[in-house]
Write a protein that holds these residues in place. Structure first.
Motif, mmCIF file in Angstrom:
data_model
loop_
_atom_site.group_PDB
_atom_site.id
_atom_site.type_symbol
_atom_site.label_atom_id
_atom_site.label_comp_id
_atom_site.label_asym_id
_atom_site.label_seq_id
_atom_site.Cartn_x
_atom_site.Cartn_y
_atom_site.Cartn_z
ATOM 1 N N MET A 110 0.816 -1.230 -0.043
ATOM 2 C CA MET A 110 -0.030 -0.030 0.136
ATOM 3 C C MET A 110 0.810 1.444 -0.058
ATOM 4 O O MET A 110 0.323 2.346 -0.199
ATOM 5 C CB MET A 110 -1.014 0.056 1.313
ATOM 6 N N PHE A 135 -5.570 -0.245 -5.743
ATOM 7 C CA PHE A 135 -5.464 0.752 -4.370
ATOM 8 C C PHE A 135 -5.105 2.141 -4.632
ATOM 9 O O PHE A 135 -5.425 2.947 -4.058
ATOM 10 C CB PHE A 135 -4.416 -0.129 -3.461
ATOM 11 N N ARG A 185 -7.174 5.402 -3.342
ATOM 12 C CA ARG A 185 -6.522 6.219 -2.391
ATOM 13 C C ARG A 185 -6.791 7.545 -3.016
ATOM 14 O O ARG A 185 -6.939 8.724 -2.064
ATOM 15 C CB ARG A 185 -5.251 5.877 -1.832
ATOM 16 N N ASP A 207 -8.902 10.473 -1.050
ATOM 17 C CA ASP A 207 -8.308 11.680 -0.792
ATOM 18 C C ASP A 207 -8.662 13.056 -1.419
ATOM 19 O O ASP A 207 -8.954 13.928 -0.425
ATOM 20 C CB ASP A 207 -6.857 11.517 -0.837
ATOM 21 N N GLY A 255 -4.194 7.535 5.756
ATOM 22 C CA GLY A 255 -5.354 7.310 4.646
ATOM 23 C C GLY A 255 -5.074 5.924 4.195
ATOM 24 O O GLY A 255 -6.038 5.139 4.067
ATOM 25 N N SER A 256 -3.809 5.424 3.981
ATOM 26 C CA SER A 256 -3.694 4.140 3.455
ATOM 27 C C SER A 256 -3.947 2.883 4.441
ATOM 28 O O SER A 256 -4.575 2.133 4.200
ATOM 29 C CB SER A 256 -2.093 3.947 2.849
ATOM 30 N N LEU A 280 -7.544 2.782 4.812
ATOM 31 C CA LEU A 280 -8.527 2.255 3.599
ATOM 32 C C LEU A 280 -8.308 0.678 3.471
ATOM 33 O O LEU A 280 -9.000 -0.035 3.565
ATOM 34 C CB LEU A 280 -7.895 2.639 2.374
#
Length: 437
Positions: free
Chosen positions: A170, A327, A331, A335, A355-356, A359
């Motif tokens: 990620m 992904f 993301r 965002d 954020g990663s 998620l």
């Protein structure tokens, strides 16, 4: 990247105010533009080939061999046409993302609608590789080998895969970083296909395969409407639009993007036709919506269990390694929805990491506690894929913000919208009728 294709803020300023993701796209483009042709082909191929491949044999079961194969090939050409429309309008408007192109045509509202669509679509794509179909339990590989234990169960396996594989992957900031992962993933998909072909040929030679159905069986209005459910399934299997600009931005020579697109779609079309053809030949009318679920029974050949395991492991590993290419746009677009005025995500490491992780955690929880979400997929998959692949590119062309659309472009665009709307309405009607009955 040449001066003709590299975007800059001066060219874009008269069109729209600069948003977070325009800044981020420009920052990423200026930072890195050294992706190779073959690496880009593998990344785009991984974007295309995901869990949707498993539904293709069942699609041929519904349509029959001849119409099914024709539709798979036809959709690949329509997808290529829609992506090329996006690329043309991107070049004219110095846009470096799908959202930019949408914003140039329909303003910030258009971009937000697109981002929401991509987020929902990508979440479904992430979850679809780890969900069971229609509530039927099919033992996993570990459960088949060692029996039912807490460490062979779904939840533990998902947590382990997330910690060992998903979390390290990620942190990729650019899609070119995933080129070797994508190469391995494509190789695993081909291994899966070769074994399926080999098993099918063996059974054809020994005469244990029934004659296939060449055309659909239409006996009433319900069976007629059910035919149209095949179109969204195949469209879903080809959608790659949300990663096209990212891959083009990172290409050392962005003029190669059309060749990358055609090479990738050609490879995918061959894989899809062969998977659909040989998967349907192998199981005939017993073909399940998720082909993988057919491979937990005796295939009627020597070493059946070994071949079953090779097929299931290779496909599972392929889907896992597709993760980075799905992904990254998820993301980026989420965002942009949550922090539209913040500085670029790649320049804010704290927001990037949090954020990663957030998620990945949400995806993990969803995969564990919502094991059967295919009812939702049948409805949203019949709309989101069509929006991203056909409706949005066609709408941009008809809006023609730069005055470059030809009469042919507009005819093609109207045809795309009609195809998407008609097929999706019929598919939703058929799915709703099946659900209520």
């Amino acid at each position: 990247m040449t001066s003709e294709t590299k975007p800059n803020s001066d060219e874009r300023a008269p069109l729209l105010r600069k948003t977070q993701h325009e800044d981020e796209d420009v920052a990423r483009t200026e930072k890195y533009s050294g992706a190779s042709f073959y690496g880009s082909v593998f990344n785009l191929t991984c974007t295309v080939v995901g869990s949707g491949i498993m539904s293709l044999p069942a699609t041929l079961k519904l349509l029959g061999l001849l119409p099914g194969i024709v539709l798979i090939i036809l959709v690949s050409f329509i997808i290529e046409a829609s992506v090329e429309l996006l690329l043309r309008f991107s070049k004219e408007g110095s846009a470096v993302s799908y959202g930019d192109v949408m914003a140039h045509a329909y303003g910030w509202i258009g971009k937000i609608v697109l981002q929401i669509t991509i987020v929902i679509y990508s979440i479904e794509d992430v979850l679809s590789g780890s969900t069971s179909f229609h509530g039927v339990h099919h033992p996993g590989i570990l459960e088949g080998w060692f029996g039912e234990h807490w460490w062979t169960g779904r939840a533990f396996v998902l947590v382990a895969v997330t910690i060992i594989i998903f979390i390290p992957l990620m942190f990729f900031e650019r899609i070119d970083s995933a080129k070797y992962i994508s190469l391995i993933s494509v190789g695993l998909a081909l291994l899966f296909l070769f074994v399926v072909v080999g098993v099918t040929v063996y059974k054809l030679v020994d005469g244990s395969i029934e004659s296939p159905k060449w055309f659909p069986n239409v006996t009433d209005s319900a069976s007629f409407f059910r035919i149209f459910t095949a179109v969204p399934v195949i469209v879903f299997a080809y959608v790659c639009h949300y990663n096209v600009h990212t891959i083009q931005n990172e290409l050392a020579d962005s003029s190669q993007m059309k060749a990358v697109l055609r090479s990738s779609l050609s490879l995918c079309a061959v894989v899809y036709v062969m998977t659909g053809l040989f998967g349907f030949l192998l199981f005939g009318e017993s073909t399940i919506s998720n082909l993988l679920s057919n491979f937990d029974t005796d295939l009627g050949i020597p070493y059946s269990r070994l071949f079953n395991d090779i097929i299931r492991i290779s496909y599972a590993a392929h889907v896992i390694l597709v993760f980075p290419t799905i992904f990254l746009p998820l993301r980026l677009n989420l965002d942009g929805l949550l922090f539209p005025t913040a500085r670029p995500l790649t320049l804010d490491k704290k927001r990037f990491v949090l954020g990663s992780i957030g998620l990945v955690f949400i995806s993990l929880v969803g995969a564990i506690f919502i094991p059967n979400i295919w009812v939702a997929f049948e409805f949203s998959g019949a709309t989101l894929g069509g929006l991203l692949a056909f409706v949005f590119p066609a709408s941009i062309t008809l809006k023609d913000p730069h005055g470059i659309a030809t009469t042919r472009d507009k005819i093609v665009s109207v045809s795309m919208i009609i195809l998407a709307v008609f097929a999706n309405l019929m598919a939703i009607y058929s799915n709703l009728s099946s659900l209520l009955s």
